[in-house]
Design a protein around this motif. Structure first.
Motif, PDB file in Angstrom:
ATOM      1  N   SER A 121       0.812  -1.219   0.000  1.00 58.91           N
ATOM      2  CA  SER A 121       0.000   0.000   0.000  1.00 58.91           C
ATOM      3  C   SER A 121       0.846   1.270   0.000  1.00 58.91           C
ATOM      4  O   SER A 121       0.375   2.344  -0.394  1.00 58.91           O
ATOM      5  CB  SER A 121      -0.935   0.014   1.214  1.00 58.91           C
ATOM      6  N   ILE A 122       2.067   1.171   0.467  1.00 61.68           N
ATOM      7  CA  ILE A 122       3.028   2.273   0.376  1.00 61.68           C
ATOM      8  C   ILE A 122       4.181   1.822  -0.504  1.00 61.68           C
ATOM      9  O   ILE A 122       4.709   0.716  -0.351  1.00 61.68           O
ATOM     10  CB  ILE A 122       3.573   2.676   1.762  1.00 61.68           C
ATOM     11  N   GLY A 123       4.542   2.672  -1.458  1.00 67.25           N
ATOM     12  CA  GLY A 123       5.647   2.357  -2.355  1.00 67.25           C
ATOM     13  C   GLY A 123       6.733   3.421  -2.285  1.00 67.25           C
ATOM     14  O   GLY A 123       6.512   4.524  -1.770  1.00 67.25           O
ATOM     15  N   ILE A 124       7.886   3.091  -2.814  1.00 63.05           N
ATOM     16  CA  ILE A 124       9.032   4.000  -2.813  1.00 63.05           C
ATOM     17  C   ILE A 124       9.046   4.795  -4.110  1.00 63.05           C
ATOM     18  O   ILE A 124       9.073   4.226  -5.200  1.00 63.05           O
ATOM     19  CB  ILE A 124      10.355   3.225  -2.691  1.00 63.05           C
ATOM     20  N   GLY A 125       9.042   6.106  -3.993  1.00 66.04           N
ATOM     21  CA  GLY A 125       9.255   6.965  -5.150  1.00 66.04           C
ATOM     22  C   GLY A 125      10.740   7.286  -5.236  1.00 66.04           C
ATOM     23  O   GLY A 125      11.313   7.822  -4.291  1.00 66.04           O
ATOM     24  N   ALA A 126      11.364   6.949  -6.340  1.00 72.34           N
ATOM     25  CA  ALA A 126      12.833   6.995  -6.411  1.00 72.34           C
ATOM     26  C   ALA A 126      13.391   8.183  -7.184  1.00 72.34           C
ATOM     27  O   ALA A 126      14.589   8.222  -7.464  1.00 72.34           O
ATOM     28  CB  ALA A 126      13.361   5.692  -7.002  1.00 72.34           C
ATOM     29  N   TRP A 127      12.557   9.167  -7.503  1.00 74.46           N
ATOM     30  CA  TRP A 127      13.075  10.374  -8.161  1.00 74.46           C
ATOM     31  C   TRP A 127      14.156  11.006  -7.299  1.00 74.46           C
ATOM     32  O   TRP A 127      15.202  11.433  -7.788  1.00 74.46           O
ATOM     33  CB  TRP A 127      11.919  11.348  -8.385  1.00 74.46           C
ATOM     34  N   GLN A 128      13.915  11.074  -6.010  1.00 71.51           N
ATOM     35  CA  GLN A 128      14.791  11.798  -5.088  1.00 71.51           C
ATOM     36  C   GLN A 128      16.005  10.978  -4.669  1.00 71.51           C
ATOM     37  O   GLN A 128      16.867  11.492  -3.945  1.00 71.51           O
ATOM     38  CB  GLN A 128      14.001  12.215  -3.842  1.00 71.51           C
ATOM     39  N   LEU A 129      16.111   9.748  -5.112  1.00 71.24           N
ATOM     40  CA  LEU A 129      17.165   8.868  -4.603  1.00 71.24           C
ATOM     41  C   LEU A 129      18.407   8.799  -5.493  1.00 71.24           C
ATOM     42  O   LEU A 129      19.390   8.182  -5.113  1.00 71.24           O
ATOM     43  CB  LEU A 129      16.608   7.449  -4.399  1.00 71.24           C
ATOM     44  N   GLY A 130      18.354   9.429  -6.652  1.00 73.04           N
ATOM     45  CA  GLY A 130      19.482   9.317  -7.569  1.00 73.04           C
ATOM     46  C   GLY A 130      20.496  10.438  -7.474  1.00 73.04           C
ATOM     47  O   GLY A 130      21.604  10.325  -7.986  1.00 73.04           O
ATOM     48  N   GLY A 131      20.111  11.546  -6.838  1.00 79.93           N
ATOM     49  CA  GLY A 131      21.029  12.670  -6.750  1.00 79.93           C
ATOM     50  C   GLY A 131      20.620  13.814  -7.655  1.00 79.93           C
ATOM     51  O   GLY A 131      19.619  13.751  -8.371  1.00 79.93           O
ATOM     52  N   PRO A 132      21.375  14.902  -7.647  1.00 80.86           N
ATOM     53  CA  PRO A 132      20.993  16.132  -8.357  1.00 80.86           C
ATOM     54  C   PRO A 132      21.035  16.007  -9.868  1.00 80.86           C
ATOM     55  O   PRO A 132      21.767  15.191 -10.431  1.00 80.86           O
ATOM     56  CB  PRO A 132      22.021  17.152  -7.849  1.00 80.86           C
ATOM     57  N   LEU A 133      20.226  16.824 -10.498  1.00 78.95           N
ATOM     58  CA  LEU A 133      20.197  16.918 -11.955  1.00 78.95           C
ATOM     59  C   LEU A 133      19.654  18.294 -12.315  1.00 78.95           C
ATOM     60  O   LEU A 133      18.659  18.742 -11.744  1.00 78.95           O
ATOM     61  CB  LEU A 133      19.281  15.837 -12.549  1.00 78.95           C
ATOM     62  N   VAL A 134      20.323  18.971 -13.231  1.00 79.60           N
ATOM     63  CA  VAL A 134      19.799  20.216 -13.779  1.00 79.60           C
ATOM     64  C   VAL A 134      19.392  19.920 -15.211  1.00 79.60           C
ATOM     65  O   VAL A 134      20.191  19.472 -16.028  1.00 79.60           O
ATOM     66  CB  VAL A 134      20.845  21.351 -13.728  1.00 79.60           C
ATOM     67  N   LEU A 135      18.109  20.136 -15.509  1.00 80.44           N
ATOM     68  CA  LEU A 135      17.556  19.804 -16.810  1.00 80.44           C
ATOM     69  C   LEU A 135      16.888  21.041 -17.393  1.00 80.44           C
ATOM     70  O   LEU A 135      16.026  21.654 -16.741  1.00 80.44           O
ATOM     71  CB  LEU A 135      16.537  18.668 -16.642  1.00 80.44           C
ATOM     72  N   ASP A 136      17.289  21.434 -18.582  1.00 85.85           N
ATOM     73  CA  ASP A 136      16.781  22.663 -19.197  1.00 85.85           C
ATOM     74  C   ASP A 136      17.018  23.871 -18.294  1.00 85.85           C
ATOM     75  O   ASP A 136      16.206  24.802 -18.233  1.00 85.85           O
ATOM     76  CB  ASP A 136      15.288  22.545 -19.506  1.00 85.85           C
ATOM     77  N   GLY A 137      18.123  23.847 -17.541  1.00 88.07           N
ATOM     78  CA  GLY A 137      18.473  24.960 -16.673  1.00 88.07           C
ATOM     79  C   GLY A 137      17.675  25.031 -15.391  1.00 88.07           C
ATOM     80  O   GLY A 137      17.767  26.014 -14.653  1.00 88.07           O
ATOM     81  N   VAL A 138      16.895  23.976 -15.104  1.00 91.36           N
ATOM     82  CA  VAL A 138      16.041  23.952 -13.915  1.00 91.36           C
ATOM     83  C   VAL A 138      16.407  22.740 -13.065  1.00 91.36           C
ATOM     84  O   VAL A 138      16.707  21.669 -13.586  1.00 91.36           O
ATOM     85  CB  VAL A 138      14.548  23.861 -14.324  1.00 91.36           C
ATOM     86  N   HIS A 139      16.372  22.896 -11.754  1.00 90.94           N
ATOM     87  CA  HIS A 139      16.659  21.776 -10.859  1.00 90.94           C
ATOM     88  C   HIS A 139      15.601  20.697 -11.047  1.00 90.94           C
ATOM     89  O   HIS A 139      14.412  20.947 -10.883  1.00 90.94           O
ATOM     90  CB  HIS A 139      16.678  22.245  -9.402  1.00 90.94           C
ATOM     91  N   ASP A 140      16.035  19.501 -11.405  1.00 96.36           N
ATOM     92  CA  ASP A 140      15.121  18.399 -11.646  1.00 96.36           C
ATOM     93  C   ASP A 140      15.568  17.155 -10.883  1.00 96.36           C
ATOM     94  O   ASP A 140      15.212  16.043 -11.217  1.00 96.36           O
ATOM     95  CB  ASP A 140      15.042  18.081 -13.146  1.00 96.36           C
ATOM     96  N   GLY A 141      16.381  17.357  -9.885  1.00101.50           N
ATOM     97  CA  GLY A 141      16.832  16.272  -9.029  1.00101.50           C
ATOM     98  C   GLY A 141      16.865  16.771  -7.599  1.00101.50           C
ATOM     99  O   GLY A 141      16.347  17.844  -7.292  1.00101.50           O
ATOM    100  N   HIS A 142      17.475  16.018  -6.740  1.00 96.75           N
ATOM    101  CA  HIS A 142      17.529  16.364  -5.322  1.00 96.75           C
ATOM    102  C   HIS A 142      18.969  16.262  -4.827  1.00 96.75           C
ATOM    103  O   HIS A 142      19.793  15.586  -5.446  1.00 96.75           O
ATOM    104  CB  HIS A 142      16.655  15.400  -4.513  1.00 96.75           C
ATOM    105  N   PRO A 143      19.279  16.885  -3.700  1.00 94.68           N
ATOM    106  CA  PRO A 143      20.607  16.673  -3.111  1.00 94.68           C
ATOM    107  C   PRO A 143      20.848  15.183  -2.936  1.00 94.68           C
ATOM    108  O   PRO A 143      19.925  14.429  -2.599  1.00 94.68           O
ATOM    109  CB  PRO A 143      20.497  17.392  -1.756  1.00 94.68           C
ATOM    110  N   ASP A 144      22.069  14.762  -3.177  1.00 95.37           N
ATOM    111  CA  ASP A 144      22.372  13.328  -3.183  1.00 95.37           C
ATOM    112  C   ASP A 144      22.337  12.752  -1.767  1.00 95.37           C
ATOM    113  O   ASP A 144      23.127  13.147  -0.912  1.00 95.37           O
ATOM    114  CB  ASP A 144      23.755  13.104  -3.799  1.00 95.37           C
ATOM    115  N   PRO A 145      21.428  11.802  -1.503  1.00 93.75           N
ATOM    116  CA  PRO A 145      21.397  11.165  -0.190  1.00 93.75           C
ATOM    117  C   PRO A 145      22.523  10.159  -0.009  1.00 93.75           C
ATOM    118  O   PRO A 145      22.738   9.658   1.092  1.00 93.75           O
ATOM    119  CB  PRO A 145      20.030  10.473  -0.169  1.00 93.75           C
ATOM    120  N   GLY A 146      23.250   9.873  -1.097  1.00 90.72           N
ATOM    121  CA  GLY A 146      24.358   8.915  -1.034  1.00 90.72           C
ATOM    122  C   GLY A 146      23.927   7.522  -1.465  1.00 90.72           C
ATOM    123  O   GLY A 146      22.896   7.026  -1.015  1.00 90.72           O
TER     124      GLY A 146
END
Length: 314
Positions: A15-40
């Protein structure tokens, strides 16, 4: 953990799942932040293992997330436990030259994208393979043949799309190329039309955006959310403090985040909620909501009234 069947797929998901967008680390796409600080990388793998021990078996990612790094970390985390995990990933959005967004859902793009995801995930099949954007409608019949052939070969178990566009969902249903819809739903905007479409066609339903960009987490009711200019990860200039009006409606045994989760979990068109948390504690709080009682009709009505007062569809 509680589990539900994902529509007609026969796949059982937590019933609860893991969203993994935030787990890969930072990304700037088209000049806009599209990732998250790297959790390691090691922290991500550890958290996935810990959530597995809590009974979570569903994890959602995409080829675009951190330019494939999200998929790579998931692959490393579950390679020795592949049979107990349900993997959902998406295609159609890539990171192109110069870190520009490259959108390609043409028929000829499908198999290369699928094979690349399989390699990064260290698996020979993907449980749910989603369009990450509006498909190439002009060649949709050809795409349907390719995707259904991959399904017959066992490379894909179920076909899906991540969208809030009901017209596109109807087009995919017509061509028998849709088993699952991943869509945005929250107590601010439950997406009733999409819910009806999903229910009437017995589709699988994966819900995201439950916290409405953090507005419903309760974390920013009394503190300011600091975001960088052009950061697509939040609701931008939204005054998060105005959502504290929900505080008076939170049941005694719940937090605001749990109330937000429970509201969506109560929907028939929801087999799992994917969260964008970066730590185990936030997931544990959400998991607790699975075992809370369903919200009363009276409370749901009051929540809807507040949502309308805030300018949303309740």
């Amino acid at each position: 953990m509680k589990y539900k069947k994902l529509g007609k797929t026969g796949i059982s998901i937590s019933s609860i799942g893991i969203g993994a967008w935030q787990l890969g680390g930072p990304l700037v796409l088209d000049g806009v932040h599209d990732g998250h600080p790297d959790p390691g990388r090691d922290n991500v793998i550890k958290m996935i293992h810990e959530l597995g021990e809590h009974g979570v078996n569903f994890i959602d990612t995409a080829e675009q997330y951190s330019h494939g790094e999200s998929e790579r970390r998931i692959g490393e985390a579950i390679k020795s436990q592949r049979d107990r995990w349900v993997i959902s990933t998406k295609f159609g959005h890539k990171v192109g030259e110069g870190n520009r967004r490259h959108i390609d859902t043409s028929p000829q793009s499908i198999m290369p994208a699928l094979e690349d995801s399989l390699r990064r995930l260290q698996t020979d099949y993907i449980d749910v393979y989603h369009y990450h954007t509006i498909p190439d409608l002009e060649h949709l019949d050809e795409s349907a043949e390719i995707l259904n052939e991959a399904k017959k070969k066992g490379m894909i178990r179920a076909l899906g799309i991540s969208t809030s566009n009901t017209a596109i969902v109807k087009e995919l249903i017509k061509r028998d190329m849709l088993d699952v819809v991943q869509y945005v739903s929250s107590l601010l905007a439950p997406a009733y039309e999409m819910q009806e479409l999903i229910n009437s066609n017995s589709l699988g339903a994966i819900c995201r955006g439950v916290m409405a960009g953090g507005c419903l987490s309760g974390r920013y009711f009394h503190s300011k959310l600091e975001v960088k200019t052009g950061d697509r990860r939040s609701w931008g200039d939204e005054d998060y403090s105005r959502f504290q009006v929900f505080e008076k409606l939170i049941p005694e045994d719940m937090t605001m985040a749990q109330l937000a989760c429970r509201f969506v979990l109560d929907q028939k068109a929801c087999q799992t909620i994917i969260l964008g948390a970066k730590n185990l504690k936030d997931y544990e709080i959400a998991i607790e909501s699975v075992f809370k009682e369903a919200l009363s009709k009276e409370l749901k009505l009051k929540l809807s009234e507040v949502s309308k007062e805030l300018g949303f569809l309740g």
